[in-house]
Design a protein around this motif. Structure first.
Motif, PDB file in Angstrom:
ATOM      1  N   ASP A 188       0.834  -1.207   0.000  1.00 24.13           N
ATOM      2  CA  ASP A 188       0.000   0.000   0.000  1.00 24.13           C
ATOM      3  C   ASP A 188       0.869   1.258   0.000  1.00 24.13           C
ATOM      4  O   ASP A 188       0.563   2.237  -0.698  1.00 24.13           O
ATOM      5  CB  ASP A 188      -0.918   0.008   1.230  1.00 24.13           C
TER       6      ASP A 188
ATOM      7  N   ASN B 295       2.319   1.683  -3.468  1.00 29.85           N
ATOM      8  CA  ASN B 295       1.287   2.164  -4.393  1.00 29.85           C
ATOM      9  C   ASN B 295       0.999   3.651  -4.200  1.00 29.85           C
ATOM     10  O   ASN B 295       0.779   4.381  -5.171  1.00 29.85           O
ATOM     11  CB  ASN B 295      -0.001   1.349  -4.225  1.00 29.85           C
TER      12      ASN B 295
ATOM     13  N   GLU C  63       1.584   6.513  -7.080  1.00 30.76           N
ATOM     14  CA  GLU C  63       0.513   7.432  -7.486  1.00 30.76           C
ATOM     15  C   GLU C  63       0.955   8.891  -7.353  1.00 30.76           C
ATOM     16  O   GLU C  63       0.602   9.730  -8.194  1.00 30.76           O
ATOM     17  CB  GLU C  63      -0.731   7.178  -6.639  1.00 30.76           C
TER      18      GLU C  63
ATOM     19  N   GLY D  69      -2.758   6.632 -10.335  1.00 31.67           N
ATOM     20  CA  GLY D  69      -2.998   5.283  -9.831  1.00 31.67           C
ATOM     21  C   GLY D  69      -3.253   4.277 -10.932  1.00 31.67           C
ATOM     22  O   GLY D  69      -4.096   3.380 -10.772  1.00 31.67           O
TER      23      GLY D  69
ATOM     24  N   LYS E 166      -0.794  -1.033 -10.116  1.00 31.39           N
ATOM     25  CA  LYS E 166      -0.937  -1.654  -8.799  1.00 31.39           C
ATOM     26  C   LYS E 166       0.307  -2.508  -8.539  1.00 31.39           C
ATOM     27  O   LYS E 166       0.585  -3.468  -9.263  1.00 31.39           O
ATOM     28  CB  LYS E 166      -2.187  -2.527  -8.738  1.00 31.39           C
TER      29      LYS E 166
ATOM     30  N   LEU F 235       2.595  -5.192  -6.496  1.00 31.67           N
ATOM     31  CA  LEU F 235       2.493  -6.345  -5.617  1.00 31.67           C
ATOM     32  C   LEU F 235       3.711  -7.244  -5.817  1.00 31.67           C
ATOM     33  O   LEU F 235       4.367  -7.199  -6.865  1.00 31.67           O
ATOM     34  CB  LEU F 235       1.211  -7.150  -5.866  1.00 31.67           C
TER      35      LEU F 235
ATOM     36  N   GLU G  99       0.548  -4.302 -12.084  1.00 32.16           N
ATOM     37  CA  GLU G  99      -0.632  -4.583 -12.899  1.00 32.16           C
ATOM     38  C   GLU G  99      -1.332  -3.288 -13.288  1.00 32.16           C
ATOM     39  O   GLU G  99      -1.426  -2.357 -12.477  1.00 32.16           O
ATOM     40  CB  GLU G  99      -1.613  -5.481 -12.146  1.00 32.16           C
TER      41      GLU G  99
ATOM     42  N   THR H 295      -4.277  -0.942 -13.589  1.00 26.60           N
ATOM     43  CA  THR H 295      -5.599  -0.782 -12.997  1.00 26.60           C
ATOM     44  C   THR H 295      -6.590  -0.437 -14.107  1.00 26.60           C
ATOM     45  O   THR H 295      -6.217  -0.281 -15.276  1.00 26.60           O
ATOM     46  CB  THR H 295      -5.593   0.328 -11.943  1.00 26.60           C
TER      47      THR H 295
END
Length: 410
Positions: A24, A27, A31, A42, A45, A47, A66, A68
């Motif tokens: 988080d 991310n 952003e 954003g 993503k 991970l 990934e 969004t």
């Protein structure tokens, strides 16, 4: 339904250095730092994921970004502008354990396969690949941001497959440091698959992999899917192909780099031999690292690797790589011998200069001792001391000028 997966691997030459960051938090940083382009607001993503191949008890951590829904819509807009018969289903940027950037978009084909347009999927894929090329700057900036926030560590001398020592000459660029293959998945489309396989004359190149049958005609795979699966499962299914492309890219890029260095040397342009050796050692390590990463591949993966090596030109590329490696080794040795000879010549001139200075000092001191009197000797341009001083000064100045001229020619 027909899905199209482009499996692109780019030489990144980076290392994952942080494997326990808070997703988080990362991310939020992405952003805030990505303010324009397709990933803004954003669009990505972050991970952590696992390397899908190899030893089941040891799966190194990888980094996945990934798209969004925001980024998917923006990319789809670019697809629609070119009137490509694709709908973007998902898009992943994976920095894998070997230091490569694996780009994996998955599209759904929105057209219909007929006898007249059996190559339409391939044409649409080529057009979509051009769009991926066009967003390279956005990808480049994202990699820089991951380096800035400490997730990865870029190489200081070898980035996106381009050594810093030849980047300024524009001989080898990031366009020479990637490769991609294509996987087309046919779900309940037996007639379309049969016609496509016949169109590409791939009937005799069939193989079963993980309970799915495919037909391979490089650079394309045509899959007969027994059941529907999500995009993540398709990416997992093609992971062994990603590994083999990494190996191909490592060899191909090394060949391009070595050829570029030889081109620079042939033009008598400046190359640092220490930098060249670092590139040489890095490429050797990377290829060995890839070849040694096979402790517990599955039977399916071994069979895939064997098929890949037989149908691709990677074996022949290894032979070229070895030849290029030898040529570059000779070039490095020649450069260093030449530099050693230059250094020896420089030292000879420096010693000659100091010898002249010593001679000047001795002669001056001896003359002063011989001609020394209690009474001061008035200065005269016609005196022997002055003539000796002028002659020695001219000799030393000549040595300095000659030294500078020869140094410029080295």
């Amino acid at each position: 339904m027909i899905k199209y997966l482009e499996n692109r691997v780019w030489a990144l030459n980076a290392r994952i250095v942080k494997t326990d960051a808070d997703a988080d938090e990362v991310n939020n940083k992405l952003e805030s730092l990505i303010t324009d382009g397709i990933f803004a607001g954003g669009g990505l993503k972050f991970l952590y994921s696992e390397n899908p191949i190899g030893n089941y008890s040891f799966r190194p951590v990888e980094v996945t970004l990934e798209f969004t829904e925001k980024a998917i819509q923006r990319f789809q807009g670019l697809v629609d502008e070119k009137e490509i018969s694709f709908r973007l289903s998902s898009f992943r940027l994976i920095i894998n354990t070997f230091g490569f950037l694996n780009i994996v978009p998955v599209f759904e084909y929105t057209g219909k396969v007929t006898d007249e347009n059996l190559s339409d999927i391939e044409a649409s894929g080529d057009a979509a690949a051009e769009i991926i090329d066009s967003i390279f700057d956005d990808i480049f900036k994202t990699v820089d941001i991951l380096d800035t926030i400490g997730i990865i560590k870029k190489s200081s001398f070898y980035h996106f497959g381009v050594p810093s020592g030849i980047e300024k000459y524009g001989i080898h660029t990031k366009d020479d440091s990637y490769n991609y293959l294509v996987h087309i998945f046919f779900y309940d489309e037996k007639e379309a698959l049969s016609k496509t396989v016949e169109r590409y004359q791939a009937e005799e190149h069939g193989m079963t992999f993980e309970n799915h049958r495919f037909f391979a005609v490089f650079p394309m795979y045509f899959w007969e899917m027994e059941k529907k699966g999500n995009d993540a499962e398709l990416v997992w299914l093609t992971a062994i192909d990603s590994y083999m492309i990494c190996e191909t890219v490592a060899v191909n890029n090394s060949l391009h780099v070595y050829n570029s260095f030889l081109d620079v040397l042939n033009q008598n342009l400046d190359v640092d031999s220490n930098h060249l050796r670092k590139i040489f050692n890095y490429n050797t390590w990377q290829i060995q690292n890839l070849r040694l990463f096979n402790p517990n591949f599955t039977l399916h993966q071994f069979r895939f690797m064997k098929m890949y090596r037989q149908n691709s030109d990677i074996v022949a590329k290894y032979e070229l790589y070895k030849d290029a490696e030898k040529s570059l080794s000779f070039a490095i040795e020649g450069m260093e011998v030449s530099r050693t000879q230059q250094s020896e010549r420089v030292m000879s001139f420096i010693l000659a200069l100091f010898t002249a200075l010593t001679l000047y000092s001795v002669i001056t001191d001896v003359y002063a001792l011989i001609t020394s009197t209690e009474q001061s000797v008035p200065f005269s341009w016609h005196s022997l001391q002055t003539v000796i001083f002028v002659l020695e000064t001219i000799v030393i100045a000549s040595f300095i000028l000659l030294f500078r001229r020869i140094s410029k020619r080295m």
